[in-house]
Write a protein that holds these residues in place. Structure first.
Motif, PDB file in Angstrom:
ATOM      1  N   TYR A  38      11.704 -35.467 -28.667  1.00 56.58           N
ATOM      2  CA  TYR A  38      13.132 -36.083 -28.089  1.00 56.58           C
ATOM      3  C   TYR A  38      13.961 -36.212 -28.685  1.00 56.58           C
ATOM      4  O   TYR A  38      15.098 -36.348 -28.226  1.00 56.58           O
ATOM      5  N   LEU A  39      13.283 -37.622 -29.595  1.00 50.81           N
ATOM      6  CA  LEU A  39      15.172 -36.903 -31.239  1.00 50.81           C
ATOM      7  C   LEU A  39      15.832 -35.732 -31.241  1.00 50.81           C
ATOM      8  O   LEU A  39      17.390 -35.830 -31.327  1.00 50.81           O
ATOM      9  N   LEU A  40      15.084 -34.998 -31.624  1.00 52.92           N
ATOM     10  CA  LEU A  40      15.627 -33.521 -31.866  1.00 52.92           C
ATOM     11  C   LEU A  40      16.322 -32.915 -30.859  1.00 52.92           C
ATOM     12  O   LEU A  40      17.213 -32.715 -30.944  1.00 52.92           O
ATOM     13  N   VAL A  41      15.938 -33.520 -29.778  1.00 55.54           N
ATOM     14  CA  VAL A  41      16.394 -33.153 -27.997  1.00 55.54           C
ATOM     15  C   VAL A  41      17.946 -33.717 -27.750  1.00 55.54           C
ATOM     16  O   VAL A  41      18.407 -33.175 -27.743  1.00 55.54           O
ATOM     17  N   ALA A  42      17.820 -35.179 -28.225  1.00 60.45           N
ATOM     18  CA  ALA A  42      19.297 -35.408 -27.813  1.00 60.45           C
ATOM     19  C   ALA A  42      20.245 -35.339 -28.853  1.00 60.45           C
ATOM     20  O   ALA A  42      21.546 -34.608 -28.602  1.00 60.45           O
ATOM     21  N   PHE A  43      19.393 -34.773 -30.676  1.00 61.38           N
ATOM     22  CA  PHE A  43      20.555 -34.380 -31.293  1.00 61.38           C
ATOM     23  C   PHE A  43      21.217 -33.265 -31.170  1.00 61.38           C
ATOM     24  O   PHE A  43      22.399 -32.764 -30.826  1.00 61.38           O
ATOM     25  N   LEU A  44      20.271 -32.314 -30.425  1.00 57.01           N
ATOM     26  CA  LEU A  44      21.037 -30.748 -30.018  1.00 57.01           C
ATOM     27  C   LEU A  44      21.369 -30.299 -28.687  1.00 57.01           C
ATOM     28  O   LEU A  44      21.941 -30.067 -28.983  1.00 57.01           O
ATOM     29  N   VAL A  45      21.313 -31.659 -28.665  1.00 53.12           N
ATOM     30  CA  VAL A  45      22.019 -31.650 -26.805  1.00 53.12           C
ATOM     31  C   VAL A  45      23.664 -32.111 -27.318  1.00 53.12           C
ATOM     32  O   VAL A  45      24.338 -31.195 -26.307  1.00 53.12           O
ATOM     33  N   PHE A  46      23.645 -32.466 -28.344  1.00 54.93           N
ATOM     34  CA  PHE A  46      25.085 -33.407 -28.345  1.00 54.93           C
ATOM     35  C   PHE A  46      25.674 -32.327 -29.181  1.00 54.93           C
ATOM     36  O   PHE A  46      26.935 -32.329 -29.297  1.00 54.93           O
ATOM     37  N   PRO A  65      26.008 -29.344 -30.182  1.00 59.69           N
ATOM     38  CA  PRO A  65      27.164 -28.154 -29.921  1.00 59.69           C
ATOM     39  C   PRO A  65      28.374 -28.213 -28.977  1.00 59.69           C
ATOM     40  O   PRO A  65      29.673 -28.121 -29.320  1.00 59.69           O
ATOM     41  N   ILE A  66      28.595 -29.723 -28.669  1.00 58.75           N
ATOM     42  CA  ILE A  66      30.094 -30.151 -27.101  1.00 58.75           C
ATOM     43  C   ILE A  66      30.337 -30.997 -28.507  1.00 58.75           C
ATOM     44  O   ILE A  66      31.457 -30.598 -28.691  1.00 58.75           O
ATOM     45  N   ALA A  67      29.440 -32.093 -29.189  1.00 56.35           N
ATOM     46  CA  ALA A  67      30.264 -32.235 -30.754  1.00 56.35           C
ATOM     47  C   ALA A  67      31.417 -31.612 -31.762  1.00 56.35           C
ATOM     48  O   ALA A  67      32.837 -31.458 -31.314  1.00 56.35           O
ATOM     49  N   PHE A  68      31.495 -30.369 -32.131  1.00 55.49           N
ATOM     50  CA  PHE A  68      31.139 -29.381 -32.455  1.00 55.49           C
ATOM     51  C   PHE A  68      32.623 -29.495 -31.830  1.00 55.49           C
ATOM     52  O   PHE A  68      33.578 -28.994 -31.801  1.00 55.49           O
ATOM     53  N   VAL A  69      32.351 -28.355 -30.419  1.00 55.52           N
ATOM     54  CA  VAL A  69      33.556 -28.169 -29.565  1.00 55.52           C
ATOM     55  C   VAL A  69      34.843 -29.199 -29.159  1.00 55.52           C
ATOM     56  O   VAL A  69      35.537 -29.161 -29.900  1.00 55.52           O
ATOM     57  N   LEU A  70      34.350 -30.819 -29.057  1.00 59.04           N
ATOM     58  CA  LEU A  70      35.562 -30.704 -28.650  1.00 59.04           C
ATOM     59  C   LEU A  70      35.911 -31.780 -30.333  1.00 59.04           C
ATOM     60  O   LEU A  70      37.369 -31.884 -29.992  1.00 59.04           O
ATOM     61  N   ALA A  71      35.040 -32.247 -30.956  1.00 56.09           N
ATOM     62  CA  ALA A  71      36.018 -32.709 -32.739  1.00 56.09           C
ATOM     63  C   ALA A  71      36.810 -31.540 -32.613  1.00 56.09           C
ATOM     64  O   ALA A  71      37.929 -31.869 -33.493  1.00 56.09           O
ATOM     65  N   GLU A  72      36.768 -30.439 -32.965  1.00 52.71           N
ATOM     66  CA  GLU A  72      37.365 -29.234 -33.157  1.00 52.71           C
ATOM     67  C   GLU A  72      38.633 -29.239 -32.585  1.00 52.71           C
ATOM     68  O   GLU A  72      39.799 -28.380 -32.796  1.00 52.71           O
ATOM     69  N   THR A  73      38.834 -28.643 -31.252  1.00 54.81           N
ATOM     70  CA  THR A  73      39.572 -28.562 -30.916  1.00 54.81           C
ATOM     71  C   THR A  73      40.204 -29.148 -29.852  1.00 54.81           C
ATOM     72  O   THR A  73      41.252 -29.836 -29.735  1.00 54.81           O
ATOM     73  N   ILE A  74      39.114 -30.168 -28.411  1.00 58.17           N
ATOM     74  CA  ILE A  74      39.762 -30.768 -27.587  1.00 58.17           C
ATOM     75  C   ILE A  74      40.826 -32.214 -28.169  1.00 58.17           C
ATOM     76  O   ILE A  74      41.519 -32.880 -27.998  1.00 58.17           O
ATOM     77  N   ALA A  75      39.162 -33.247 -28.850  1.00 63.35           N
ATOM     78  CA  ALA A  75      39.494 -34.245 -29.402  1.00 63.35           C
ATOM     79  C   ALA A  75      41.528 -34.612 -29.897  1.00 63.35           C
ATOM     80  O   ALA A  75      41.991 -35.450 -29.872  1.00 63.35           O
ATOM     81  N   PRO A  76      41.377 -33.961 -30.856  1.00 61.64           N
ATOM     82  CA  PRO A  76      42.359 -33.364 -32.311  1.00 61.64           C
ATOM     83  C   PRO A  76      43.770 -33.781 -31.112  1.00 61.64           C
ATOM     84  O   PRO A  76      44.849 -34.865 -30.874  1.00 61.64           O
ATOM     85  N   LYS A  77      43.563 -32.572 -30.560  1.00 60.73           N
ATOM     86  CA  LYS A  77      45.269 -32.709 -29.118  1.00 60.73           C
ATOM     87  C   LYS A  77      45.069 -34.198 -28.074  1.00 60.73           C
ATOM     88  O   LYS A  77      46.025 -34.450 -27.555  1.00 60.73           O
ATOM     89  N   LEU A  78      43.992 -34.191 -27.598  1.00 56.07           N
ATOM     90  CA  LEU A  78      43.927 -35.057 -26.434  1.00 56.07           C
ATOM     91  C   LEU A  78      43.475 -36.545 -27.103  1.00 56.07           C
ATOM     92  O   LEU A  78      45.074 -37.202 -26.701  1.00 56.07           O
ATOM     93  N   PHE A  79      43.507 -36.685 -28.212  1.00 61.68           N
ATOM     94  CA  PHE A  79      43.360 -38.374 -28.845  1.00 61.68           C
ATOM     95  C   PHE A  79      44.733 -38.605 -29.232  1.00 61.68           C
ATOM     96  O   PHE A  79      45.118 -39.216 -29.713  1.00 61.68           O
ATOM     97  N   ILE A 120      11.922 -36.262 -21.010  1.00 63.84           N
ATOM     98  CA  ILE A 120      13.210 -35.493 -21.341  1.00 63.84           C
ATOM     99  C   ILE A 120      14.294 -35.709 -21.125  1.00 63.84           C
ATOM    100  O   ILE A 120      16.011 -35.994 -21.651  1.00 63.84           O
ATOM    101  N   LYS A 121      14.420 -36.412 -19.465  1.00 63.45           N
ATOM    102  CA  LYS A 121      15.943 -37.021 -19.630  1.00 63.45           C
ATOM    103  C   LYS A 121      16.422 -38.059 -20.037  1.00 63.45           C
ATOM    104  O   LYS A 121      17.678 -38.299 -19.718  1.00 63.45           O
ATOM    105  N   ASP A 122      15.299 -38.952 -20.695  1.00 62.57           N
ATOM    106  CA  ASP A 122      15.756 -40.338 -21.331  1.00 62.57           C
ATOM    107  C   ASP A 122      16.387 -39.715 -22.573  1.00 62.57           C
ATOM    108  O   ASP A 122      17.280 -40.231 -23.212  1.00 62.57           O
ATOM    109  N   ALA A 123      15.981 -38.613 -22.867  1.00 57.78           N
ATOM    110  CA  ALA A 123      16.514 -37.849 -24.165  1.00 57.78           C
ATOM    111  C   ALA A 123      17.713 -37.074 -24.322  1.00 57.78           C
ATOM    112  O   ALA A 123      18.585 -37.795 -25.018  1.00 57.78           O
ATOM    113  N   ILE A 124      18.310 -36.739 -23.249  1.00 58.21           N
ATOM    114  CA  ILE A 124      18.753 -35.451 -22.811  1.00 58.21           C
ATOM    115  C   ILE A 124      20.026 -36.672 -22.197  1.00 58.21           C
ATOM    116  O   ILE A 124      21.671 -36.645 -23.024  1.00 58.21           O
ATOM    117  N   THR A 125      19.603 -38.079 -21.488  1.00 57.89           N
ATOM    118  CA  THR A 125      20.787 -38.610 -21.449  1.00 57.89           C
ATOM    119  C   THR A 125      21.612 -38.961 -22.313  1.00 57.89           C
ATOM    120  O   THR A 125      22.976 -39.550 -22.536  1.00 57.89           O
TER     121      THR A 125
END
Length: 167
Positions: free
Chosen positions: A46-54, A56-70, A107-112
């Motif tokens: 579940y730790l791995l699931v929580a990490f893996l869910v986060f 890809p989203i983090a890479f996309v946001l941190a490199e593209t949207i976040a610098p422009k938005l924030f 699994i729902k806890d880990a994903i959330t």
């Protein structure tokens, strides 16, 4: 700074980390299928699931949207601090029922919890604060929510540091 935090977490949680890793190792590698090993192996997954869910989203946001938005706005930083404080205060007032211990995690806890880390992309927002509140929202007892949050910090910070070193 985060590497120093990582060292502190490894020291403070060393006994729990050793138990988690050795029990998961015994379950997956040595094939020792005890009830305790099974619970820790699931927790590890579940730790791995929580990490893996986060991740890809983090890479996309941190490199593209976040610098422009924030950008480098102090207003955004203040909003991030207020958001984290509001979440933590709300979690105390809302008094979520806390009945799930580490062996009842699902699994729902880990994903959330994994997805809640996305909020920490906002400058000033706390990764540990958001994951802790997400754990409480999922009815984890405080110890389990804190442990999961800080255990999740380990691969998150290692991954982020590795990424930025390679970059």
């Amino acid at each position: 700074v985060h590497l120093a935090s990582l060292v502190a977490i490894l020291i403070i949680f060393r006994e729990k980390i050793i138990t988690l890793v050795s029990s998961a190792w015994a379950f997956f590698i040595k094939k020792e299928k005890t009830k305790s090993n099974h619970a820790y192996a699931r927790y590890f997954i579940y730790l791995l699931v929580a990490f893996l869910v986060f991740t890809p989203i983090a890479f996309v946001l941190a490199e593209t949207i976040a610098p422009k938005l924030f950008g480098d706005s102090t207003v955004v930083l203040a909003i991030g601090y207020l958001l984290t404080s509001g979440l933590l205060i709300a979690s105390d007032f809302l008094k979520f029922p806390q009945f799930k211990t580490f062996d009842k995690l699902n699994i729902k806890d880990a994903i959330t919890i994994g997805l809640s880390q996305v909020i920490a992309i906002i400058p000033g927002a706390s990764r540990s604060g958001t994951t802790l509140v997400a754990g409480l929202f999922r009815n984890l007892d405080r110890e389990t929510a804190v442990d999961f949050s800080f255990f999740l910090f380990i691969p998150t910070v290692l991954g982020a540091n590795l990424y930025y070193m390679l970059k």
